[in-house]
Design a protein around this motif. Sequence first.
Motif, PDB file in Angstrom:
ATOM      1  N   ASN A 132       0.796  -1.229   0.000  1.00  0.00           N
ATOM      2  CA  ASN A 132       0.000   0.000   0.000  1.00  0.00           C
ATOM      3  C   ASN A 132       0.828   1.278   0.000  1.00  0.00           C
ATOM      4  O   ASN A 132       0.360   2.315  -0.463  1.00  0.00           O
ATOM      5  N   PHE A 133       2.028   1.223   0.571  1.00  0.00           N
ATOM      6  CA  PHE A 133       2.801   2.456   0.730  1.00  0.00           C
ATOM      7  C   PHE A 133       4.129   2.447  -0.022  1.00  0.00           C
ATOM      8  O   PHE A 133       4.859   3.421   0.036  1.00  0.00           O
ATOM      9  N   ASP A 164       0.164   6.308   9.235  1.00  0.00           N
ATOM     10  CA  ASP A 164      -0.965   6.573   8.345  1.00  0.00           C
ATOM     11  C   ASP A 164      -1.886   5.361   8.259  1.00  0.00           C
ATOM     12  O   ASP A 164      -3.112   5.497   8.260  1.00  0.00           O
ATOM     13  N   ALA A 218      -3.924   5.346  11.370  1.00  0.00           N
ATOM     14  CA  ALA A 218      -4.961   6.385  11.323  1.00  0.00           C
ATOM     15  C   ALA A 218      -6.116   5.981  10.407  1.00  0.00           C
ATOM     16  O   ALA A 218      -7.276   6.293  10.680  1.00  0.00           O
ATOM     17  N   GLN A 219      -5.797   5.256   9.313  1.00  0.00           N
ATOM     18  CA  GLN A 219      -6.847   4.834   8.371  1.00  0.00           C
ATOM     19  C   GLN A 219      -7.550   3.556   8.832  1.00  0.00           C
ATOM     20  O   GLN A 219      -8.441   3.063   8.144  1.00  0.00           O
ATOM     21  N   TYR A 266       4.208  14.485  12.272  1.00  0.00           N
ATOM     22  CA  TYR A 266       3.071  15.341  11.907  1.00  0.00           C
ATOM     23  C   TYR A 266       3.486  16.803  11.754  1.00  0.00           C
ATOM     24  O   TYR A 266       2.915  17.530  10.957  1.00  0.00           O
ATOM     25  N   GLU A 274      -3.172  21.634  14.879  1.00  0.00           N
ATOM     26  CA  GLU A 274      -3.201  20.749  13.709  1.00  0.00           C
ATOM     27  C   GLU A 274      -2.562  19.389  14.039  1.00  0.00           C
ATOM     28  O   GLU A 274      -3.101  18.330  13.707  1.00  0.00           O
ATOM     29  N   SER A 314      -4.633  17.426  16.629  1.00  0.00           N
ATOM     30  CA  SER A 314      -5.801  16.832  15.975  1.00  0.00           C
ATOM     31  C   SER A 314      -5.401  15.567  15.204  1.00  0.00           C
ATOM     32  O   SER A 314      -6.097  14.543  15.250  1.00  0.00           O
ATOM     33  N   ALA A 315      -4.279  15.630  14.506  1.00  0.00           N
ATOM     34  CA  ALA A 315      -3.789  14.441  13.775  1.00  0.00           C
ATOM     35  C   ALA A 315      -3.441  13.321  14.754  1.00  0.00           C
ATOM     36  O   ALA A 315      -3.722  12.145  14.505  1.00  0.00           O
ATOM     37  N   VAL A 322      -6.459  11.451  15.829  1.00  0.00           N
ATOM     38  CA  VAL A 322      -6.915  10.494  14.810  1.00  0.00           C
ATOM     39  C   VAL A 322      -6.066   9.229  14.873  1.00  0.00           C
ATOM     40  O   VAL A 322      -6.585   8.106  14.840  1.00  0.00           O
ATOM     41  N   SER A 345      -3.682  10.519  -1.351  1.00  0.00           N
ATOM     42  CA  SER A 345      -3.397   9.752  -0.137  1.00  0.00           C
ATOM     43  C   SER A 345      -2.020   9.087  -0.258  1.00  0.00           C
ATOM     44  O   SER A 345      -1.644   8.620  -1.329  1.00  0.00           O
ATOM     45  N   PRO A 346      -1.277   9.027   0.868  1.00  0.00           N
ATOM     46  CA  PRO A 346       0.002   8.300   0.810  1.00  0.00           C
ATOM     47  C   PRO A 346      -0.194   6.800   0.630  1.00  0.00           C
ATOM     48  O   PRO A 346       0.720   6.090   0.248  1.00  0.00           O
ATOM     49  N   ASN A 347      -1.395   6.325   0.909  1.00  0.00           N
ATOM     50  CA  ASN A 347      -1.716   4.906   0.758  1.00  0.00           C
ATOM     51  C   ASN A 347      -2.134   4.642  -0.687  1.00  0.00           C
ATOM     52  O   ASN A 347      -3.168   5.143  -1.145  1.00  0.00           O
ATOM     53  N   ARG A 360      -3.436   2.229  -2.082  1.00  0.00           N
ATOM     54  CA  ARG A 360      -4.765   1.617  -2.191  1.00  0.00           C
ATOM     55  C   ARG A 360      -5.855   2.691  -2.294  1.00  0.00           C
ATOM     56  O   ARG A 360      -6.909   2.479  -2.895  1.00  0.00           O
ATOM     57  N   LEU A 361      -5.564   3.857  -1.697  1.00  0.00           N
ATOM     58  CA  LEU A 361      -6.559   4.928  -1.677  1.00  0.00           C
ATOM     59  C   LEU A 361      -6.289   6.001  -2.732  1.00  0.00           C
ATOM     60  O   LEU A 361      -6.978   7.009  -2.786  1.00  0.00           O
ATOM     61  N   ILE A 393     -12.403   7.543   3.660  1.00  0.00           N
ATOM     62  CA  ILE A 393     -11.024   7.962   3.942  1.00  0.00           C
ATOM     63  C   ILE A 393     -11.000   8.889   5.155  1.00  0.00           C
ATOM     64  O   ILE A 393     -11.799   9.827   5.239  1.00  0.00           O
ATOM     65  N   THR A 394     -10.105   8.603   6.113  1.00  0.00           N
ATOM     66  CA  THR A 394      -9.918   9.506   7.241  1.00  0.00           C
ATOM     67  C   THR A 394      -8.943  10.589   6.801  1.00  0.00           C
ATOM     68  O   THR A 394      -7.785  10.320   6.536  1.00  0.00           O
ATOM     69  N   MET A 395      -9.451  11.815   6.687  1.00  0.00           N
ATOM     70  CA  MET A 395      -8.595  12.924   6.243  1.00  0.00           C
ATOM     71  C   MET A 395      -8.140  13.663   7.491  1.00  0.00           C
ATOM     72  O   MET A 395      -8.967  14.162   8.251  1.00  0.00           O
ATOM     73  N   TYR A 396      -6.831  13.712   7.717  1.00  0.00           N
ATOM     74  CA  TYR A 396      -6.395  14.265   9.010  1.00  0.00           C
ATOM     75  C   TYR A 396      -5.081  15.005   8.998  1.00  0.00           C
ATOM     76  O   TYR A 396      -4.732  15.626   9.989  1.00  0.00           O
ATOM     77  N   VAL A 397      -4.336  14.942   7.912  1.00  0.00           N
ATOM     78  CA  VAL A 397      -3.062  15.679   7.867  1.00  0.00           C
ATOM     79  C   VAL A 397      -2.947  16.429   6.550  1.00  0.00           C
ATOM     80  O   VAL A 397      -3.602  16.067   5.573  1.00  0.00           O
ATOM     81  N   PRO A 398      -2.118  17.485   6.506  1.00  0.00           N
ATOM     82  CA  PRO A 398      -1.911  18.173   5.226  1.00  0.00           C
ATOM     83  C   PRO A 398      -1.196  17.237   4.263  1.00  0.00           C
ATOM     84  O   PRO A 398      -0.286  16.524   4.663  1.00  0.00           O
TER      85      PRO A 398
END
Lengths: 587, 140
Positions: free
Chosen positions: A222-223, A233, A236-237, A264, A276, A279-280, A283, B71-73, B75-76, B94-99
């Motif tokens: 995936n990454f 990440d 978090a997902q 972060y 910011e 908050s991250a 999550v 997304s960095p993933n 898959r997404l 998708i959990t959106m949480y970082v810039p």
Amino acid sequence: MAQKKPGAVFGAIIAIFIAFIIIVVTVSECEDDYSTQNADQQFGTMKPEEAKTRLKDMSRTINPITSYVQSVETLAEIKTPNLADTLPDPSLITKHYPLTVNPRDVSSADVVIEVFCSTEKSGENQPDNWFTTVARDFNNNNVRTAEGKRIRVRVRYIDSGTGYLYISSGKYIPDAFSPSNLLWIKMTQASGVPVTMYTESLVGNTAGIVMKDATYDLLKKNFGEVTLQAVIDAVAQGDIAMGYTDPYASSTGLNFLISILSAYAKGNESKMLSDEVVSAFEVFQRGVPYVAFTTIQMRDSVTKGGLLDAFVMEHQTYLRAEVLQNGYKFIPFGIRHDNPLYGVGELSAEKRDALAQLAKYAESRRNLANEFKFNQNAGYESSYVIPSGETLIAAQALWKQKKNVGKKIAAVFVSDVSGSMGGYSIQNLKIALREGAQFIDPKNAIGLVEYSTEVHLKLPIQPFNALQQSRYLAAVKSMTTGGDTAMFDGIIAAMDLLVEYTTENPDFRPVLFVLTDGQTNAGSFQALQDIGAIANTLDIPIYTIAYGEDTNTSLLQQISSINEAASMSANDEAIVNKIGALLNLEM
Amino acid sequence: MKQLFVWAGIFIVFYAGLAAGTHFTRATNAKKILLAIDVSGTMESEKQKLSGTLSFLEQSPYVQYKIVTNSPNMRLQLLQDWSSVPDFGAVSAITMYVPLSLEKLAGIAGQAGADEIIFITNAADTSALRNIPDSRIITP
């Protein structure tokens, strides 16, 4: 016929021997199976409604006596929760944090230096005793200062977090401090205690994330590559679940927390505690089923197919864990754990000289550390610049505030007040429960059950506001000992209270804390199987604190393992700190 | 009369063939619109509104949509391959949480082979997306 006898006897001996071997092999295999079983396999599950019904029936059988405290206890002045307040008295420090190197031939003419040393290198036995060995050899060599005075080194076996607490609070100041990593040194400086570097690295080590090969492959797919950023990440997902240790106590846990905040903040210290980033972090924290009290708690979860897919650990510990040597990957993160050696406070010239000689000698013995599995990840470079000590202390406080990300906890303390807990045991338990209250967030809900031959409901579960706190203190104060030990009855009654409360208040997560010696000898229910399937089905973590003169820690560990909670042992005054640390972590 | 039927038949066959040919030509050369969605933390509160924001999108067999993210993933990153109906359901998951990087979004979009790119972001600085040909930026 007489000639056949020796053969028959020989045959019988062989048969008995073979039977013995078969029995031994069978038993050992059974033990292996048991040790690798998860709670579902060991205890089974049932439908939640069935579990609730059975629990209610069992509670009716026990028929706990409702004797809620009517009085209230005046609350002490509200103070900022401080783990240092719960540390054992400095006069007792050797009882709880022993000197593993303590030369007996010390004379008044010697220069004596005491080193607070992290536990992975200051133990009594292999493989935790690299620095112990080095310090003993140093003493045996009768090394002298420039002025000709003989140097004697004492090494205290103490985890980095506790060592930092003693030093920063001024409760006990050693001559030198060698934590696992530099973060504690920065925090010590920030607390106003001067420190002087003697070496940045006694031995090399790193912290890392351990995961199964399958998890690693998923992340790689995936990454592209498996890095800390990819892991956080994925957490978090909700792709994987991650566990880490208490950043107040564990060097690896603290390093992990700072790594996340730094990632972060993209390495910008001024943004590490920004809205910011916070908050991250919240999550991310939603993907963390629990912050663990011990590394073993997390390791068992991953290896037995529990809640966690990955957890944190030091590389040296990872290499020593046989169970992790096949089918697992180690991904280093954060700063290196290079075991620095720093002088603490204003030291005399001769002590400074002695420390410099010790550091030099230890560096000459780095090769020996290879045998202890240190220095194995030499190429890894720290991934962030260490923030100021003030930022690190603020990050710990932030973690305490945000770790539960809005999840409220309903907890019941189940206290053993049987005859075996009399005397100092109950006195220290009362102190521990009273002192521990400062670490409980008022938005969480607390109840208290005590048991001996019978079970008494002393405090109904309510949010821990000022009134509940004063009732709680009164309930603790009123505890008296006597009678037998109906531990499972106490646990069942407490689980029933929790289920009732969390059914009416579904936004609360249930937790049990059982404080006992574990020697069950009374009650309607006296076997682990009586609670196993129910606790497993209802997902109630049961933390056990083995406490008292003669503890059954094995049983308590099994109880805690049902839902991946921690089990710990404490004796005497140390229970105050252990419970304080546990509540600071969980509540 | 017979001639009338013959001409009518020819006429019908001609126009049916013309229609089929036109449909086939347009369908095989459908306009490809790429929806490139920024899944940074600031978009978390906007993700439920996406289908409303993009309700103007034409739904016909001659327009195809693909949805990608930064997304960095991986898959997404590809949420939906070319389809005549854009489906924003996967965005909600998708959990959106970082810039996240708009340069990365531009890079992913540039490789999609689209006739038109619609970037969806509420980032304050969209300079990384400005010089992409045949593109526009929509703020939810």
